[in-house]
Design an enzyme around this catalytic site. Structure first.
Site, mmCIF file in Angstrom:
data_model
loop_
_atom_site.group_PDB
_atom_site.id
_atom_site.type_symbol
_atom_site.label_atom_id
_atom_site.label_comp_id
_atom_site.label_asym_id
_atom_site.label_seq_id
_atom_site.Cartn_x
_atom_site.Cartn_y
_atom_site.Cartn_z
ATOM 1 N N GLU A 13 9.456 16.377 15.312
ATOM 2 C CA GLU A 13 9.656 16.352 13.867
ATOM 3 C C GLU A 13 8.657 17.288 13.191
ATOM 4 O OE1 GLU A 13 8.533 12.791 11.631
ATOM 5 O OE2 GLU A 13 10.412 12.933 10.519
ATOM 6 N N LYS A 45 0.849 -1.192 0.000
ATOM 7 C CA LYS A 45 0.000 0.000 0.000
ATOM 8 C C LYS A 45 0.889 1.249 0.000
ATOM 9 C CE LYS A 45 -2.090 2.475 3.243
ATOM 10 N NZ LYS A 45 -2.085 3.790 2.590
ATOM 11 N N CYS A 102 13.059 12.284 5.604
ATOM 12 C CA CYS A 102 13.281 11.869 6.998
ATOM 13 C C CYS A 102 14.724 12.114 7.423
ATOM 14 C CB CYS A 102 12.921 10.407 7.157
ATOM 15 S SG CYS A 102 13.778 9.367 5.962
ATOM 16 N N GLY A 145 -4.533 0.089 5.402
ATOM 17 C CA GLY A 145 -3.236 -0.263 5.984
ATOM 18 C C GLY A 145 -3.426 -1.209 7.156
ATOM 19 N N GLY A 202 -4.693 4.715 5.806
ATOM 20 C CA GLY A 202 -3.891 3.919 6.735
ATOM 21 C C GLY A 202 -4.721 3.153 7.746
ATOM 22 N N PRO A 203 -5.589 3.861 8.510
ATOM 23 C CA PRO A 203 -6.309 3.162 9.575
ATOM 24 C C PRO A 203 -7.297 2.095 9.082
ATOM 25 C CG PRO A 203 -6.275 5.527 9.950
ATOM 26 C CD PRO A 203 -5.754 5.311 8.566
ATOM 27 N N GLU A 207 10.776 1.832 9.702
ATOM 28 C CA GLU A 207 11.633 2.988 9.374
ATOM 29 C C GLU A 207 10.807 4.220 9.677
ATOM 30 O OE1 GLU A 207 14.705 2.654 8.410
ATOM 31 O OE2 GLU A 207 14.779 0.552 7.830
ATOM 32 N N GLY A 228 -5.637 3.114 -0.333
ATOM 33 C CA GLY A 228 -6.635 3.512 0.668
ATOM 34 C C GLY A 228 -5.986 4.114 1.892
HETATM 35 P P1 NAD Z 1 2.268 7.962 8.107
HETATM 36 O O1 NAD Z 1 2.772 7.155 9.234
HETATM 37 O O2 NAD Z 1 1.092 8.836 8.312
HETATM 38 O O3 NAD Z 1 1.857 7.020 6.877
HETATM 39 C C1 NAD Z 1 2.758 6.113 6.286
HETATM 40 C C2 NAD Z 1 1.976 4.999 5.637
HETATM 41 O O4 NAD Z 1 1.320 4.254 6.654
HETATM 42 C C3 NAD Z 1 0.874 5.457 4.688
HETATM 43 O O5 NAD Z 1 0.784 4.562 3.620
HETATM 44 C C4 NAD Z 1 -0.367 5.398 5.560
HETATM 45 O O6 NAD Z 1 -1.549 5.247 4.843
HETATM 46 C C5 NAD Z 1 -0.071 4.166 6.391
HETATM 47 N N1 NAD Z 1 -0.777 4.111 7.680
HETATM 48 C C6 NAD Z 1 -1.204 5.148 8.453
HETATM 49 N N2 NAD Z 1 -1.846 4.680 9.534
HETATM 50 C C7 NAD Z 1 -1.799 3.324 9.475
HETATM 51 C C8 NAD Z 1 -2.284 2.278 10.302
HETATM 52 N N3 NAD Z 1 -2.959 2.524 11.423
HETATM 53 N N4 NAD Z 1 -2.052 1.007 9.928
HETATM 54 C C9 NAD Z 1 -1.363 0.734 8.808
HETATM 55 N N5 NAD Z 1 -0.894 1.676 7.961
HETATM 56 C C10 NAD Z 1 -1.111 2.963 8.294
HETATM 57 O O7 NAD Z 1 3.526 8.767 7.555
HETATM 58 P P2 NAD Z 1 3.547 9.864 6.399
HETATM 59 O O8 NAD Z 1 2.943 11.106 6.915
HETATM 60 O O9 NAD Z 1 3.023 9.251 5.140
HETATM 61 O O10 NAD Z 1 5.129 10.040 6.191
HETATM 62 C C11 NAD Z 1 5.906 10.935 6.906
HETATM 63 C C12 NAD Z 1 6.677 10.227 7.998
HETATM 64 O O11 NAD Z 1 7.466 9.176 7.444
HETATM 65 C C13 NAD Z 1 7.660 11.137 8.705
HETATM 66 O O12 NAD Z 1 7.589 10.900 10.079
HETATM 67 C C14 NAD Z 1 9.010 10.694 8.160
HETATM 68 O O13 NAD Z 1 10.105 10.948 9.002
HETATM 69 C C15 NAD Z 1 8.782 9.238 7.978
HETATM 70 N N6 NAD Z 1 9.752 8.677 7.036
HETATM 71 C C16 NAD Z 1 10.716 7.846 7.519
HETATM 72 C C17 NAD Z 1 11.668 7.318 6.646
HETATM 73 C C18 NAD Z 1 12.749 6.391 7.125
HETATM 74 O O14 NAD Z 1 13.388 5.772 6.293
HETATM 75 N N7 NAD Z 1 13.003 6.274 8.410
HETATM 76 C C19 NAD Z 1 11.612 7.650 5.293
HETATM 77 C C20 NAD Z 1 10.610 8.511 4.859
HETATM 78 C C21 NAD Z 1 9.676 9.014 5.741
#
Ligand code: NAD
Length: 481
Positions: A384, A174, A283, A211, A207-208, A249, A205
């Site tokens: 962040e 996803k 990130c 995902g 996340g909550p 990550e 779709g």
């Molecule tokens: P997010 O956690 O909101 O979403 C990431 C993904 O997870 C999306 O596909 C989202 O739909 C899904 N998701 C959200 N809630 C979920 C749930 N309850 N169950 C399963 N899946 C769910 O993050 P974002 O806003 O898309 O991205 C930004 C964040 O990502 C920042 O904190 C950034 O630092 C981090 N990031 C980390 C790395 C790394 O390599 N460490 C790389 C890029 C981004």
């Protein structure tokens, strides 16, 4: 209006519920496509197709598996312009960045793991005197889940999918609902490359819901997740009682430590990038800048001057340095941190305001912002922000800057600028970060372990680490007479 569809069993399908979400172009603030709001039923369908494909894919010769992944890489290269334009429109990032970084890296991910799997070896341990021979099998896990964020959409999506497939797993993946377009286009590429049906399934779709259905699916064996720390925490809570393998990550609040003996011009040029590349939405961005006091005033003046020269605007304009932030809600979140900085006694040295771009008045543009903070423990220096916002502070000693660098809950990356090799070693060893860059930033060799300490994640991806994650080691012990 363009309709993005799920990619299940090699076919493009509407969501079973016929429920759709709106997808925005951040440069204009307009809805330009619809994406499936997939339910548990869609995820189940994707899972079943992945499960059906597993037996055959996991027994496909490495030569054939690798060849298909190489073909996907070549097709991504051939479609560079189309994919980069789609990424830029979906995410708001400058087209030049999508052309030079995002899409080339997506093809490198496939090419790298296509090669890596042919070089991946296992261990053998002979128990001398006991007449037994042990060897380790590394078998694919089965159906695995890959969930990625919006900041580097195709780049991070493929960073997970490529090793998972190379290792012989089948995948339910996803992308972020905020940037689904290039993942959708990847489905077409996989079909063109001859990836067998069901080996990769892409569901779109929220996340909550979508995902969550992947993470909580009882038969999806492992989750590779990149995204926010809070989401990672939630996923860990669900996956742990099911004993799933997890790679997380997560977020970062990375220090950029500048000593007075650094190569100044190089440092300044790279610091501008590590602060504002991709609108600061990487990130690994060095969002907390610590400068040794003798250099502080000069650096402050030069950084502010260079930051003011950055051009904010239409992502498709070749002169643009800073495009649009990814969404309205994200823009508002970043702006709220600028307000907080003022409340906390910070000084906005430049930027801080929304930019109204001619012809793109509703787009989510923000000036690149430099904030001088009164202390390293204020919230803008601890949390962040993930936007074009950096803080700066002076320091006097190594001990002081190390303490400040390590004072956050995150531990993803750190950058260090010094010409002193002794100091480089002393500080690198003590920094709480998964990656330390010295006199450079975002220099990536895909063979190296990638990941974070503390609240920045669990596990490492990259190189053989990723192939280890996506396989189960099994020891076979043979007794001989
Ligand atoms: P997010 O956690 O909101 O979403 C990431 C993904 O997870 C999306 O596909 C989202 O739909 C899904 N998701 C959200 N809630 C979920 C749930 N309850 N169950 C399963 N899946 C769910 O993050 P974002 O806003 O898309 O991205 C930004 C964040 O990502 C920042 O904190 C950034 O630092 C981090 N990031 C980390 C790395 C790394 O390599 N460490 C790389 C890029 C981004």
């Amino acid at each position: 209006m363009k309709k993005i569809q799920n990619y299940i069993n090699g076919e493009f399908r509407d969501p079973i519920s016929d429920d759709w979400l709106e997808n925005y172009d951040p440069s204009t603030g307009e809805v330009y496509s619809k994406i499936p709001n997939s339910s548990m039923d869609d995820v189940e369908l994707a899972y079943r197709s992945a499960e059906a494909a597993f037996e055959s894919w996991s027994n496909t010769t490495l030569e054939k598996r690798s060849g298909i992944l190489m073909k996907i890489a070549s097709l991504i290269d051939e479609q560079l312009d189309r994919l980069a334009a789609a990424e830029s429109k979906d995410n708001g990032k400058p087209l030049s960045l999508a052309i030079s970084v995002d899409i080339p890296r997506a093809s490198s991910n496939f090419r790298f793991f296509a090669h890596a799997i042919t070089q991946f070896s296992t261990e053998a341990h002979e128990s001398i005197g006991l007449n037994t021979m042990n060897f380790t099998l590394r078998q694919p896990l089965g159906v695995v889940g890959c969930i990625s964020p919006w900041n580097l959409p195709l780049y991070l999506f493929t960073w997970k999918i490529a090793p998972a497939l190379a290792a012989g797993n089948t995948v339910v993946a996803k992308p972020s609902e905020v940037t689904p377009m290039t993942a959708f286009l990847l489905g077409e590429i996989c079909n063109e490359a001859g990836l067998p049906k069901g080996v990769l399934n892409i569901v779109h779709g929220m996340g909550p819901s979508t995902g969550h259905s992947i993470v909580s699916h009882p038969n999806i064996k492992a989750i590779s997740f990149t995204g926010g720390t809070k989401t990672g925490e939630h996923i860990a809570k669900i996956a742990a009682p099911m004993f799933k393998k997890l790679s997380l990550e997560l977020g970062g609040k990375n220090p950029n430590i500048i000593f007075a003996d650094c190569n100044y011009d190089k440092m300044l040029a790279v610091t501008l990038k590590s602060s504002f590349a991709n609108q600061g939405q990487i990130c690994l961005c060095g969002s907390r800048i610590f400068v040794e006091r003798p250099l502080y005033n000069k650096f402050k003046e030069d950084l502010v001057h260079k930051t003011k020269e950055l051009k904010v605007g239409d992502p498709f304009d070749a002169k643009t340095n800073i495009g649009a932030l990814v969404s309205k809600s994200h823009l508002e979140k970043v702006q709220s941190y600028i307000d907080l900085a003022k409340e906390e006694g910070g000084t906005i040295l430049c930027g801080g305001n929304r930019v109204i771009v001619d012809g793109f008045e509703e787009g989510y543009y923000l000036e690149p912002t430099v904030i001088e903070v009164p202390n390293d423990l204020c919230r803008v220096n601890q949390e962040e922000i993930f936007g074009p916002v950096v803080t700066i502070m002076a320091f006097d000693t190594e001990e002081e800057v190390l303490k400040m660098a390590n004072s956050v809950k995150y531990g993803l990356s750190a950058t260090l600028w010094t010409e002193n090799i002794n100091r480089t070693m002393r500080i690198s060893k003590k920094l709480e970060a998964g990656i330390v860059w010295v006199n450079t930033w975002l220099n990536r060799d895909l063979r190296t372990p990638f990941g974070g300490m503390k609240n920045s994640g669990v596990g490492r991806e990259g190189g053989f680490e990723a192939l280890k994650f996506f396989t189960e080691p099994k020891n076979i012990c043979i007794r001989y007479d």
